[in-house]
Design an enzyme around this catalytic site. Structure first.
Site, short mmCIF file in Angstrom:
data_model
loop_
_atom_site.label_atom_id
_atom_site.label_comp_id
_atom_site.label_asym_id
_atom_site.label_seq_id
_atom_site.Cartn_x
_atom_site.Cartn_y
_atom_site.Cartn_z
N TYR A 20 100.97 39.78 -48.61
CA TYR A 20 101.56 38.44 -48.75
C TYR A 20 100.65 37.50 -49.06
O TYR A 20 101.11 36.48 -49.92
CB TYR A 20 102.24 38.05 -47.58
CG TYR A 20 103.59 38.96 -47.17
CD1 TYR A 20 104.72 38.54 -47.74
CD2 TYR A 20 103.55 40.03 -46.66
CE1 TYR A 20 105.92 39.30 -47.54
CE2 TYR A 20 104.78 40.84 -46.47
CZ TYR A 20 106.08 40.47 -47.29
OH TYR A 20 107.02 41.21 -47.10
N ASP A 40 93.20 47.30 -52.79
CA ASP A 40 93.99 47.56 -51.51
C ASP A 40 93.74 48.97 -51.31
O ASP A 40 93.67 49.84 -52.23
CB ASP A 40 95.31 47.21 -51.85
CG ASP A 40 96.12 47.09 -50.49
OD1 ASP A 40 96.85 45.93 -50.33
OD2 ASP A 40 96.24 48.05 -49.74
N LYS A 222 93.56 27.42 -37.36
CA LYS A 222 94.45 28.33 -37.83
C LYS A 222 95.29 28.69 -36.60
O LYS A 222 96.64 28.68 -36.41
CB LYS A 222 94.07 29.26 -38.35
CG LYS A 222 95.08 30.75 -38.54
CD LYS A 222 95.92 30.17 -39.80
CE LYS A 222 97.11 31.09 -39.72
NZ LYS A 222 98.09 30.88 -40.99
N CYS A 276 102.53 36.23 -38.03
CA CYS A 276 101.71 35.26 -37.55
C CYS A 276 102.02 34.54 -36.25
O CYS A 276 101.32 34.70 -35.46
CB CYS A 276 102.13 34.07 -38.86
SG CYS A 276 101.90 34.75 -40.43
N1 SAJ Z 1 111.64 30.13 -35.93
C1 SAJ Z 1 112.65 29.80 -35.00
N2 SAJ Z 1 113.02 28.46 -34.83
C2 SAJ Z 1 112.42 27.47 -35.80
C3 SAJ Z 1 111.56 27.94 -36.73
C4 SAJ Z 1 111.27 29.05 -36.85
O1 SAJ Z 1 113.28 30.48 -34.11
O2 SAJ Z 1 112.90 26.30 -35.59
C5 SAJ Z 1 111.46 31.49 -35.94
C6 SAJ Z 1 111.77 32.37 -37.31
O3 SAJ Z 1 112.95 32.50 -37.45
C7 SAJ Z 1 110.59 33.03 -37.37
C8 SAJ Z 1 109.50 32.62 -36.64
O4 SAJ Z 1 109.91 31.58 -35.94
O5 SAJ Z 1 111.12 34.29 -36.75
C9 SAJ Z 1 108.40 32.25 -37.42
O6 SAJ Z 1 108.81 31.38 -38.78
P1 SAJ Z 1 108.35 30.04 -39.37
O7 SAJ Z 1 109.16 29.86 -40.61
O8 SAJ Z 1 107.92 29.22 -38.31
O9 SAJ Z 1 106.73 30.69 -39.51
P2 SAJ Z 1 105.94 31.85 -40.47
O10 SAJ Z 1 105.63 32.96 -39.54
O11 SAJ Z 1 106.87 32.29 -41.47
O12 SAJ Z 1 104.88 31.11 -41.05
C10 SAJ Z 1 104.09 30.24 -40.21
C11 SAJ Z 1 103.65 29.06 -40.87
N3 SAJ Z 1 103.01 28.30 -39.68
C12 SAJ Z 1 103.28 27.18 -39.32
O13 SAJ Z 1 104.25 26.56 -39.65
C13 SAJ Z 1 102.57 26.47 -38.20
C14 SAJ Z 1 102.86 28.87 -41.76
O14 SAJ Z 1 102.49 27.60 -42.43
C15 SAJ Z 1 101.71 30.12 -41.99
O15 SAJ Z 1 100.84 30.05 -42.92
C16 SAJ Z 1 102.25 31.29 -41.71
O16 SAJ Z 1 102.74 31.26 -40.20
C17 SAJ Z 1 100.87 32.18 -41.41
O17 SAJ Z 1 100.86 32.89 -41.95
O18 SAJ Z 1 100.16 32.23 -40.20
#
Ligand code: SAJ
Length: 441
Positions: A20, A40, A222, A276
């Site tokens: 990704y 990879d 991070k 993440c």
């Molecule tokens: N989620 C909730 N409620 C919310 C927001 C998210 O339940 O209000 C859930 C989502 O459905 C999901 C999980 O949390 O299951 C994570 O989703 P996400 O959109 O918050 O984050 P990721 O894991 O897709 O991406 C995160 C991001 N980090 C932050 O926002 C601090 C992204 O910027 C990072 O690059 C990524 O982790 C990473 O690769 O570390």
């Protein structure tokens, strides 16, 4: 850290790990004129890319990779090659079968075997003047304590003959290509010259601000970002459990609380998934279990949401044994195909354990290949003969479904919305019974 002139020139880079992060990064560097060797260890990933296909879903990525391959600026193989700079973007999951223990609390442990293997694969092709950048999310001190010693096996002095950085990726799945370019970037060098070399490389395409710091700070940054989000989602999820207890509509309560100028409560849901946010906080817990009670508790709360959803379904449906349930969505969040650590998958597994007959429909993954889970091949077959319609992921396509769309495909009239995807009144007016994650009963 101050700036320092370097004479580094990057004509060719080698990106180790084409997932990704690695694949979008490789294609973006290629689009900016660099020669990129994508590596990879997974032969089938390489074969897929070589025949012009792509193994992950990310908006815009297919076109970007196609163009990079067509221009021959990007080549892909299983072999690490000589280059001016190396980017390591391999997974850092946790061990499934190994746990740590601190005063009776079990915590998960980081599996750094892929980082180790990637660093080891670079050693034989490393030359004086090279830059190595670790991008994989890693426990504090991984760059200094794990990667640097491996690279020094080359006989080259790390920090003098070669440069070494940690630079976390921070892109949001679903918006990776745009965020790679626009987001601010933190570059942590093991010394000033390394940080400057890293900044020189990323400034080729990064339009956001580039901040230089040391490697361990960058690692912590991070982990702090994702832990901060996990803890904030945990409080939203705990609010949903409280709202359920007090028979309050949590969505309404959050909307009203968020009218406060300094309050911004996130959305509750079936839990926190992905590779993440549900993983990274454990890196802190493992590194210092005695100092992380809040982070630990947040993980526990978020991991308990799938069971909370199952209890909600049990109550709404009057039992689970033999219940036919159509599940809408398996991905870990809206509009992505990624199923890693998905709470929706956890919900399905728990429902099945309780005797429910589940048909799951995931439009972004027609063949999710999840042992024991029956994935429907389209919405029609998921809804056929169902009694309960359970919305677990807020995919745009699901939010756009109307009561009429469902009514024409099934006799089932109980709808359970765990993500605030649908307007309850509309469904009630159309003759459905609707239960929401934490709402008035
Ligand atoms: N989620 C909730 N409620 C919310 C927001 C998210 O339940 O209000 C859930 C989502 O459905 C999901 C999980 O949390 O299951 C994570 O989703 P996400 O959109 O918050 O984050 P990721 O894991 O897709 O991406 C995160 C991001 N980090 C932050 O926002 C601090 C992204 O910027 C990072 O690059 C990524 O982790 C990473 O690769 O570390």
């Amino acid at each position: 850290m101050g700036n320092q002139e370097t004479t580094l020139k990057f004509a060719k880079i080698c990106v180790v790990g084409l997932g990704y992060i690695g694949l979008p990064t490789a294609s973006t560097f290629a689009a900016n004129g660099l020669q990129v060797a994508g590596v990879d260890i997974n032969q089938s990933v390489i074969e897929t890319l070589q025949r012009g296909d792509i193994h992950i879903h990310e908006p815009g990525l297919r076109g970007a990779v196609e163009a990079a391959l067509r221009s021959s600026k990007l080549t892909v193989s299983t072999q690490t090659e000589e280059a001016d700079a190396f980017l390591i973007a391999v997974p850092t999951p946790f061990y499934e079968d190994r746990h740590g223990n601190y005063e009776g609390y079990q915590y998960k442990m980081a599996d750094l075997r892929a980082v180790t293997a990637a660093a080891e694969a670079i050693v034989p092709v490393l030359r004086k003047g090279n830059l190595v950048i670790l991008e994989s999310t890693s426990p504090p001190r991984t760059t200094v304590d794990l990667v640097a010693p491996i690279l020094s096996r080359s006989g080259l002095r790390v920090g003098e003959d070669i440069f070494l950085c940690y630079s976390p990726e921070r892109v949001l799945p679903g918006q990776i290509l745009r965020e790679l370019i626009e987001n601010a970037r933190v570059i942590g060098g093991i010394n000033l010259a390394s940080a400057q070399a890293g900044a020189d490389l990323y400034s080729i395409f990064v339009k956001g601000e580039i901040f230089q710091t040391d490697a361990t700070t960058a690692e912590m940054v991070k982990l702090m970002e994702n832990t901060y989000r996990d803890v904030n989602i945990a409080v939203a999820n705990e609010f949903s459990q409280l709202a359920d207890h007090f028979e309050v509509n949590v969505w309404e309560a959050i909307e009203l609380a968020n009218r406060h100028p300094r309050v911004k409560i996130l959305s509750p849901g079936p839990g926190v998934g992905g590779h993440c946010i549900s993983v990274d906080p454990w890196f802190f817990v493992e590194a210092a279990p005695q100092m992380t009670p809040l982070i630990y508790a947040a993980r526990q709360v978020n991991d308990s949401q799938p069971q909370f959803v199952v209890d909600l379904v049990r109550r709404a449906a009057g039992g689970l044994n033999g219940k036919k349930i159509a599940v809408l969505g398996l991905a870990y969040k809206p509009d992505v195909d990624d199923l890693r650590e998905s709470p929706a998958v956890a919900v399905v597994t728990l429902l099945q354990k309780a005797g429910a007959q589940v048909q799951a429909w995931e439009p972004f993954r027609m063949n999710p290949d999840l042992p024991g889970i029956h994935a429907a091949t389209n919405l029609e077959s998921a809804l056929k003969d169902t009694e309960v319609i359970l919305l677990l992921v807020r995919h745009s396509a699901f939010v756009n479904l109307t009561p009429a769309d469902i009514a024409s495909r099934t006799q089932g009239r109980l709808v359970i919305d765990t993500v605030n995807g649908w307007n309850a009144q509309e469904w009630t007016d159309a003759g459905f019974e609707i239960a929401q994650l934490a709402a008035k009963k």
